[in-house]
Enzyme design. Structure first.
Site, PDB file in Angstrom:
ATOM      1  N   SER A 145       0.818  -1.211   0.000  1.00 32.79           N
ATOM      2  CA  SER A 145       0.000   0.000   0.000  1.00 32.79           C
ATOM      3  C   SER A 145       0.850   1.258   0.000  1.00 32.79           C
ATOM      4  CB  SER A 145      -0.943  -0.003   1.213  1.00 32.79           C
ATOM      5  OG  SER A 145      -0.211   0.013   2.436  1.00 32.79           O
ATOM      6  N   ASP A 146       1.808   1.333   0.937  1.00 36.22           N
ATOM      7  CA  ASP A 146       2.547   2.587   1.067  1.00 36.22           C
ATOM      8  C   ASP A 146       3.578   2.781  -0.038  1.00 36.22           C
ATOM      9  OD1 ASP A 146       4.120   0.570   2.128  1.00 36.22           O
ATOM     10  OD2 ASP A 146       4.575   1.602   3.997  1.00 36.22           O
ATOM     11  N   THR A 147       4.194   1.699  -0.536  1.00 34.21           N
ATOM     12  CA  THR A 147       5.140   1.892  -1.638  1.00 34.21           C
ATOM     13  C   THR A 147       4.411   2.305  -2.912  1.00 34.21           C
ATOM     14  OG1 THR A 147       5.102  -0.452  -2.261  1.00 34.21           O
ATOM     15  CG2 THR A 147       6.741   0.217  -0.672  1.00 34.21           C
TER      16      THR A 147
END
Length: 719
Positions: free
Chosen positions: A448-450
């Site tokens: 999600s964050d990458t």
């Protein structure tokens, strides 16, 4: 071998012969054995830096302002950019990764190059505990049976004599801890593959669990993906119960690893024998009862035909994991375990050779020797943060950085995942078309964050005047679609997948050494990164049809972040150390919806928390013990990375008192070296509460970002 020297009483290769090769995001180290090869492939500044050799970079003018310091930092860090546009770094720390790779190589009769043997010995000697000579779960931890037994085995595999002082001291510590019999589950499995432990002494890892209906609330498909895929390979190997054939080396290791005579041990009585120092997450009564039932099930009840069906099902999932990741696999534990599974089943094969090759992606060279990285790199992750730091400094249109930023954009363009996994539903994979991975495209995993940081960075770059537009509108929306599909019911975002089961499944955690490993959890860090990526998309496309949906997603996520705040005003960080890391992210989320120190109780509590932790020298320093205990623990001295996170958080909060923020900025500037770099300090990252991991590029990306934000808010000067 050519270029070998001696360091102390251990040989060393000639560091000037090592080169880091990058190819479509893949990063591997190579040792040049002839002078002709050396002449044809000169060592780069990045090679020298990562190997701890003099870079030859010049002394820069003493910075008088925060932006001067940021420019000096970029002057240095830009020289470390690889030809494809990304930044590389060590991603070490965990001390069980190198054993997984080397044991798999040994069990599969794979050739271990002489230069690896030499440098692995050097690294393990350098990272042995300075007092007792053992190894822990990670490089800053106390010696454990898990770390000491497995790394002792590695030293013996790569050729160190048991009489060598490093081995002798480690063996003494291992015996004092109770010997290899006291290994936790993962250690027992790896030693069983070596023929240095008996499978009957391993708690059940039955592949039949994969045959349960998907609606079963503890089905493995609901587990956190790293744990799930390690369990997948282990369950297959447990069902096979095969080991490397016993030879003189095995017999010698059996004598060295155990306090008792190996032949006298009834291993079936030691499934739950684990050294106290190794136990972070003790077995629950439920797990012990289940293990007892499964022992009886596997030995007396389960039909052999059902075991065969389950084993074949697990093997199909292993093959899909290999194919969907181009044999790189999710990480440095399931890759080597898959390699052994393929070898035991197929013998010498294309798959085994591919694993032999991709394990190289997880090996890293530095001045101390060769280590195991926590993934196949941090390419997309670190490149995204560098881009954002440059933009925060207002340098996006500066011609000095144009080529660097174009190359970074080109790299992010090539590394976006363009297709879904093969047999996505059968292999329990999350949607991935449009995602950015943590490392490289071929590894193939959504995070999600990458994905969000990649999306944000591409959008920031493609809105800079004169920058090429490489990532199309359609591909940007693919990325948004990935993120929108990852919001959990409580408004949060996890890492690789949706939360598929509740935390009660942690009662089945059999790993002993890790916490919070069984299922996905909601994370303030991932949640913030995701909504900031989505908001950047809306900013670039204000009339997009998804705008209303994104605004609703942001609203629900911010509410989750508020609810996740600790009573003292902090947020617990699960991927960086620790409260300073998560608080930086959480305050950015609150800032994005207009909350400030002036109008938000949550922001005020966050500011009060951070100010209470500032040190006399103006910095912040947080120990990895915060992650283990859940209580803020001061490092012995301030850290530039923690300081950058803390001052960014204070500025996110709109805190108007300049003095404490300026003191932090001044510490960052004081710690900068004359050539623009910052030196490595304490370890920065963590996973599963207990295992620390290095993010060396954070000391550039977040310091530069902090300096840029400060200059924009308070002016480009310090008193």
């Amino acid at each position: 071998m050519n270029g070998t020297a001696v360091s102390g009483d251990l040989p060393t290769t000639e560091l000037a012969r090592w080169r880091l090769k990058t190819e479509d995001g893949r990063q591997t180290w190579h040792y040049l054995k002839t002078d002709e090869e050396v002449a044809a492939w000169p060592q780069s500044v990045a090679d020298k830096y990562h190997l701890g050799l003099p870079t030859g970079l010049p002394t820069l003018p003493t910075p008088g302002t925060p932006l001067d310091a940021a420019r000096n930092g970029l002057s240095f860090f830009s020289k470390l950019q690889l030809p494809e546009g990304q930044w590389a770094s060590e991603y070490g720390g965990p001390m069980f990764l190198l054993p997984a790779a080397m044991i798999s190589y040994f069990v599969t009769n794979s050739e271990i190059p002489e230069e690896w043997r030499i440098e692995i010995q050097r690294y393990l000697a350098a990272r042995a505990h300075p007092e007792d000579g053992g190894w822990g779960l990670h490089i800053e931890g106390e010696s454990t049976v898990f770390g000491t037994a497995l790394n002792y085995v590695v030293l013996r595999i790569v050729g160190m004599s048991p009489d060598h002082p490093v081995c002798a001291k480690a063996r003494k510590t291992l015996h004092a801890l109770g010997g290899a019999l006291q290994s936790p589950l993962w250690g027992k499995v790896m030693l069983s593959l070596m023929g240095c432990y008996e499978w009957e002494g391993v708690n059940p890892i039955p592949p039949e669990l994969w045959l349960l209906p998907n609606w079963v609330p503890f089905h493995p498909w609901r587990w956190w993906v790293h744990n799930r895929l390690v369990f997948l390979a282990m369950s297959y190997l447990y069902s096979l119960k095969r080991s490397r054939p016993v030879d003189d080396f095995t017999i010698a290791l059996r004598k060295e690893l155990y306090v008792e005579s190996y032949d006298s041990i009834d291993f079936s009585l030691h499934r739950n024998t684990v050294a106290p120092k190794d136990v972070y997450h003790p077995h629950t009564k439920i797990l012990d009862a289940l293990n007892g039932i499964l022992v009886v099930w596997g030995k007396w009840i389960c039909p052999s035909k059902l075991q065969e069906i389950a084993r074949n099902h697990a093997y199909e999932l292993i093959k899909l994991e290999d194919e969907n990741s181009d044999y790189c696999c999710l990480g440095p534990v399931n890759n080597p375990l898959n390699m052994v599974a393929r070898y035991f089943t197929e013998g010498e094969s294309h798959a085994v050779n591919m694993h032999r090759e991709t394990i190289k992606d997880f090996l890293w060279m530095k001045n101390e020797g060769m280590l195991g990285n926590g993934t196949d790199g941090v390419q997309c992750w670190d490149t995204s943060f560098l881009v954002q730091g440059v933009i925060e400094c207002g340098f996006g249109e500066d011609p000095q950085y144009r080529d660097m930023l174009i190359k970074a954009l080109q790299f992010l363009d090539t590394q976006q995942i363009r297709e879904e996994s093969r047999e996505k539903d059968f292999s329990y994979r999350q949607q991935r078309k449009g995602a950015w991975p943590f490392s490289k495209r071929r590894q193939g995993y959504t995070v999600s964050d990458t994905t969000a940081e990649g999306l944000k960075s591409v959008l920031l770059l493609q809105t800079v005047p004169g920058m090429p537009k490489l990532v199309s509108d359609e591909r940007l929306q693919d990325s948004v679609d990935v993120l929108l599909a990852m919001q959990n019911a409580d408004g949060s975002f996890a890492t690789y997948e949706l939360v598929r089961a509740g935390p009660w499944v942690e009662s089945l955690n059999a790993a002993e050494v890790f916490g919070r490993i069984m299922v996905e959890y909601p994370y303030p860090e991932c949640s913030t990164a995701t909504i900031m990526g989505l908001r950047q998309f809306v900013k670039a496309y204000p009339d997009h049809p998804l705008k209303t949906k994104i605004e609703n997603v942001v609203r629900r996520t911010v509410q989750y972040i508020k609810e996740a705040q600790e009573p003292d005003g902090s947020w617990y960080g699960s991927w960086g150390i620790c409260f300073t890391y998560a608080t930086m992210f959480a305050t950015e989320a609150l800032k994005s919806v207009g909350e400030t120190y002036e109008n938000s109780p949550a922001m005020r509590k966050a500011v009060e928390f951070l100010l209470s932790k500032q040190r006399d020298d103006g910095g912040w320093g947080e120990s990895y013990k915060s992650c283990e205990t859940g209580i803020y623990t001061h490092h012995k001295e301030a850290q530039v990375v923690n300081t950058a996170w803390a001052v960014i958080a204070l500025m996110n909060a709109g805190y108007k008192e300049r003095e404490p923020i300026e003191r932090g900025i001044k510490l960052i500037m004081r710690r900068q070296q004359p050539n623009g770099e910052w030196l490595q300090e304490g370890i920065e990252g963590v996973f599963n509460k207990t295992c620390m991991i290095s993010y060396p590029n954070y000391k550039f990306t977040f310091t530069i970002k902090a300096l840029g934000i400060y200059a924009r808010i308070f002016g480009n000067e310090v008193c």
